[in-house]
Design an enzyme around this catalytic site. Structure first.
Site, PDB file in Angstrom:
ATOM      1  N   LYS A  14       0.831  -1.209   0.000  1.00  0.00           N
ATOM      2  CA  LYS A  14       0.000   0.000   0.000  1.00  0.00           C
ATOM      3  C   LYS A  14       0.869   1.263   0.000  1.00  0.00           C
ATOM      4  O   LYS A  14       0.602   2.210  -0.746  1.00  0.00           O
ATOM      5  CB  LYS A  14      -0.930  -0.023   1.224  1.00  0.00           C
ATOM      6  CG  LYS A  14      -1.876   1.154   1.333  1.00  0.00           C
ATOM      7  CD  LYS A  14      -3.114   0.804   2.119  1.00  0.00           C
ATOM      8  CE  LYS A  14      -2.897   0.622   3.604  1.00  0.00           C
ATOM      9  NZ  LYS A  14      -2.654   1.885   4.334  1.00  0.00           N
ATOM     10  N   SER A  15       1.907   1.275   0.811  1.00  0.00           N
ATOM     11  CA  SER A  15       2.761   2.471   0.901  1.00  0.00           C
ATOM     12  C   SER A  15       3.402   2.774  -0.450  1.00  0.00           C
ATOM     13  O   SER A  15       3.433   3.921  -0.905  1.00  0.00           O
ATOM     14  CB  SER A  15       3.874   2.244   1.934  1.00  0.00           C
ATOM     15  OG  SER A  15       3.315   2.110   3.217  1.00  0.00           O
ATOM     16  N   GLY A  75      -5.147   7.793   5.269  1.00  0.00           N
ATOM     17  CA  GLY A  75      -4.263   8.767   5.905  1.00  0.00           C
ATOM     18  C   GLY A  75      -3.001   8.981   5.082  1.00  0.00           C
ATOM     19  O   GLY A  75      -2.528  10.114   4.915  1.00  0.00           O
ATOM     20  N   SER A 135       6.974   9.053  12.099  1.00  0.00           N
ATOM     21  CA  SER A 135       5.921   8.976  11.088  1.00  0.00           C
ATOM     22  C   SER A 135       6.495   9.134   9.689  1.00  0.00           C
ATOM     23  O   SER A 135       6.979  10.200   9.315  1.00  0.00           O
ATOM     24  CB  SER A 135       4.857  10.056  11.330  1.00  0.00           C
ATOM     25  OG  SER A 135       4.001  10.120  10.192  1.00  0.00           O
ATOM     26  N   GLN A 181       4.699   9.152   7.126  1.00  0.00           N
ATOM     27  CA  GLN A 181       3.788  10.017   6.378  1.00  0.00           C
ATOM     28  C   GLN A 181       4.222  11.477   6.503  1.00  0.00           C
ATOM     29  O   GLN A 181       4.243  12.213   5.516  1.00  0.00           O
ATOM     30  CB  GLN A 181       2.355   9.839   6.881  1.00  0.00           C
ATOM     31  CG  GLN A 181       1.806   8.446   6.598  1.00  0.00           C
ATOM     32  CD  GLN A 181       0.401   8.255   7.109  1.00  0.00           C
ATOM     33  OE1 GLN A 181      -0.198   9.162   7.698  1.00  0.00           O
ATOM     34  NE2 GLN A 181      -0.145   7.074   6.898  1.00  0.00           N
ATOM     35  N   ASP A 239       1.666  -1.117  11.895  1.00  0.00           N
ATOM     36  CA  ASP A 239       0.343  -1.588  11.457  1.00  0.00           C
ATOM     37  C   ASP A 239       0.095  -3.053  11.816  1.00  0.00           C
ATOM     38  O   ASP A 239      -1.000  -3.566  11.582  1.00  0.00           O
ATOM     39  CB  ASP A 239       0.201  -1.427   9.932  1.00  0.00           C
ATOM     40  CG  ASP A 239       0.145   0.039   9.521  1.00  0.00           C
ATOM     41  OD1 ASP A 239      -0.220   0.889  10.355  1.00  0.00           O
ATOM     42  OD2 ASP A 239       0.465   0.336   8.349  1.00  0.00           O
ATOM     43  N   LYS A 268      -4.629   5.797  14.312  1.00  0.00           N
ATOM     44  CA  LYS A 268      -4.732   5.130  13.010  1.00  0.00           C
ATOM     45  C   LYS A 268      -6.195   5.172  12.552  1.00  0.00           C
ATOM     46  O   LYS A 268      -6.966   5.990  13.020  1.00  0.00           O
ATOM     47  CB  LYS A 268      -4.197   3.707  13.110  1.00  0.00           C
ATOM     48  CG  LYS A 268      -2.716   3.635  13.472  1.00  0.00           C
ATOM     49  CD  LYS A 268      -1.857   4.216  12.369  1.00  0.00           C
ATOM     50  CE  LYS A 268      -0.384   4.217  12.725  1.00  0.00           C
ATOM     51  NZ  LYS A 268       0.422   4.935  11.753  1.00  0.00           N
ATOM     52  N   ARG A 281      -7.872  -3.402   9.450  1.00  0.00           N
ATOM     53  CA  ARG A 281      -6.948  -4.313  10.132  1.00  0.00           C
ATOM     54  C   ARG A 281      -7.569  -4.911  11.402  1.00  0.00           C
ATOM     55  O   ARG A 281      -7.228  -6.021  11.806  1.00  0.00           O
ATOM     56  CB  ARG A 281      -5.623  -3.614  10.450  1.00  0.00           C
ATOM     57  CG  ARG A 281      -4.881  -3.183   9.178  1.00  0.00           C
ATOM     58  CD  ARG A 281      -3.418  -2.887   9.417  1.00  0.00           C
ATOM     59  NE  ARG A 281      -2.915  -2.008   8.371  1.00  0.00           N
ATOM     60  CZ  ARG A 281      -2.569  -2.398   7.133  1.00  0.00           C
ATOM     61  NH1 ARG A 281      -2.685  -3.664   6.789  1.00  0.00           N
ATOM     62  NH2 ARG A 281      -2.131  -1.529   6.262  1.00  0.00           N
TER      63      ARG A 281
END
Ligand code: S3P
Length: 439
Positions: free
Chosen positions: A24-25, A95, A167, A169, A319, A346, A394
């Protein structure tokens, strides 16, 4: 959303070889960098989950031509810059999507309004807005920097930024904005987080250097670099592979291989932890794809014992704590998970939701402000609950895996949300022999 309830029942050993969807990332980043770049980016193995599809739509809104050529095969024709979108950008549940896109767009002299689903509208955006604001972006948001918000970019200045939390992100948002900041940016990470943005920026031609100073990673990005469209092969997502792997470990008689899983050391803390718990995991066929190592992971049913997870390992498995907690529920002794306060922000408050869900399934859990402890008895937990997932993919998958080896079936609400990260999850598990169906 009205959603059927999904139920997982015990009884079947799991056997076979599977592939999980693309990471996904990396999928989000391939679309975003492809749209910022000049020319054509080709992607193989893109995750076609709801989160990533929202990012693909956003990239079209910012002016890129995004085309699905076949299963997982996408092309992005970037213009070398974003254009101002004519409508609100809805990032759904993602996110990663919204935070990275805000960083990317902040470098251009345009204005855009972002929103998301009920979960995303509750999540903190201030962590990204604060450094972008220091660089010169301005915004108007709801209280506490929540979505919906409108961000105005352009004419950014240099920033030397130390991340206040681990993080990837936030790091990525600052780096993407920094591409167009006068003098570039420097980001210091007290704890290393996933480095896919750094790797992909370098592959797309950015002038980026990474140095280590007394355990801190310092990433320096020169300004003004024009990215060039490039090919990306997306490896299997270790965060998704975690579910069939833990399912095999806790279900008697099981042996499951997940092929083509990304083995980037900043993502594989779960596998290290499971091994410390006594898991029989073997990795074969190690190879390389698009600058990331991958391999095939085989998991066999194992007798597990509780461990103390080093808090410093959290960024490499943030995660995966929900599914680790499921493994811990089958282990003998305590599994102590601390230093994971980030879990509370999350897609849901994952510490609270896991504690509640596991307790409903008969597991003894102690919740702490920044962590939780699972007291395992070495016996399969009772199960037999309808678990509230708060729309968190999840949380749903973790409890379904628990149901495969508990004494009684486990049901989860809102299973449709699983498609945000793992479309085909139930079918893939059924292919291994799992009893998962609508209840
Ligand atoms: C991600 C970073 C992590 C992770 C998320 C994906 C990314 O979030 O939880 O699922 O792709 O950069 P944080 O950066 O908020 O820790």
């Amino acid at each position: 959303m009205i959603d059927a309830v999904l139920s997982a029942s015990p009884g079947a050993a799991l056997r076979g070889s599977v592939r999980v969807p693309g990471d996904k990332s990396i999928s989000h980043r391939a679309l975003i960098l492809g749209a910022m770049a000049m020319g054509r980016t080709t992607v193989e193995g893109l995750l076609e989950g709801e989160d990533v599809l929202a990012t693909a739509r956003a990239m079209e809104a910012f002016g890129a031509a995004v085309t699905r050529e076949g299963v997982g095969k996408w092309t992005i024709e970037g213009r070398g810059a974003f254009v101002e979108p004519t409508d609100i950008i809805d990032c759904g549940n993602a996110g990663t999507g919204v935070r990275l896109i805000m960083g990317a767009m902040a470098g251009y002299p345009i204005t855009a309004t972002f929103t998301g689903d009920a979960s995303l509208r509750k999540r903190p955006m201030g962590r990204v807005l604060e450094p972008l604001g220091k660089m010169g972006a301005t915004w108007l948001s709801r209280e506490g920097g929540r979505l919906p918000l409108t961000l105005k970019g352009g004419e950014l200045g240099h920033l030397d930024y130390t991340l206040p939390m681990a993080s990837a992100q936030v790091k990525s948002a600052v780096l993407l904005a920094g591409l167009h900041a006068k003098g570039g940016v420097t980001v210091t990470e007290p704890e290393p987080t996933r480095d896919h943005t750094e790797r992909m920026l370098t592959a797309f031609g950015a002038a980026l250097t990474v140095t280590d100073h007394n355990d801190r990673r310092v990433i320096t990005l020169g300004a003004g670099g024009q990215l060039t469209g490039s090919p990306v092969t997306v490896p299997g997502d270790p965060s998704s592979a975690a579910f069939p792997i833990v399912a095999a470990l806790i279900t008697p008689g099981s042996e499951v291989t997940v092929e083509g899983v990304m083995l980037n050391a900043l993502r594989t803390g779960l596998f290290d932890t499971l091994r410390e718990m006594g898991a029989d995991l073997t990795i074969t066929n190690r190879r390389d794809a698009s600058g990331e190592e991958l391999g095939d992971i085989t998991a066999r049913h194992s007798t597990l014992k509780g461990v103390v997870v080093p808090p410093g390992r959290a960024p490499s498995m943030i995660d995966e704590y929900p599914i680790l907690a499921v493994a811990a529920a089958f282990a003998t002794g305590d599994t102590v998970m601390r230093g994971v306060g980030e879990m509370r922000v999350k897609e849901s408050d994952r510490i609270a939701l896991m504690a509640r869900g596991l307790e409903a399934c008969g597991v003894d859990v102690e919740e702490e402000p920044e962590g939780f402890i699972v007291h395992g008895t070495g016996q399969p937990p009772r199960g037999g609950a309808l678990v509230e997932t708060a729309g968190d993919h999840r949380i749903a998958m973790s409890h379904l895996i628990l149901g495969l080896a508990a004494r009684e079936a486990v049901r989860v609400d809102e299973p449709g949300m699983i498609a945000t990260s793992f479309p085909g999850f139930a079918d893939m598990m059924r292919g291994l022999g799992a009893h998962i169906g609508e209840a």
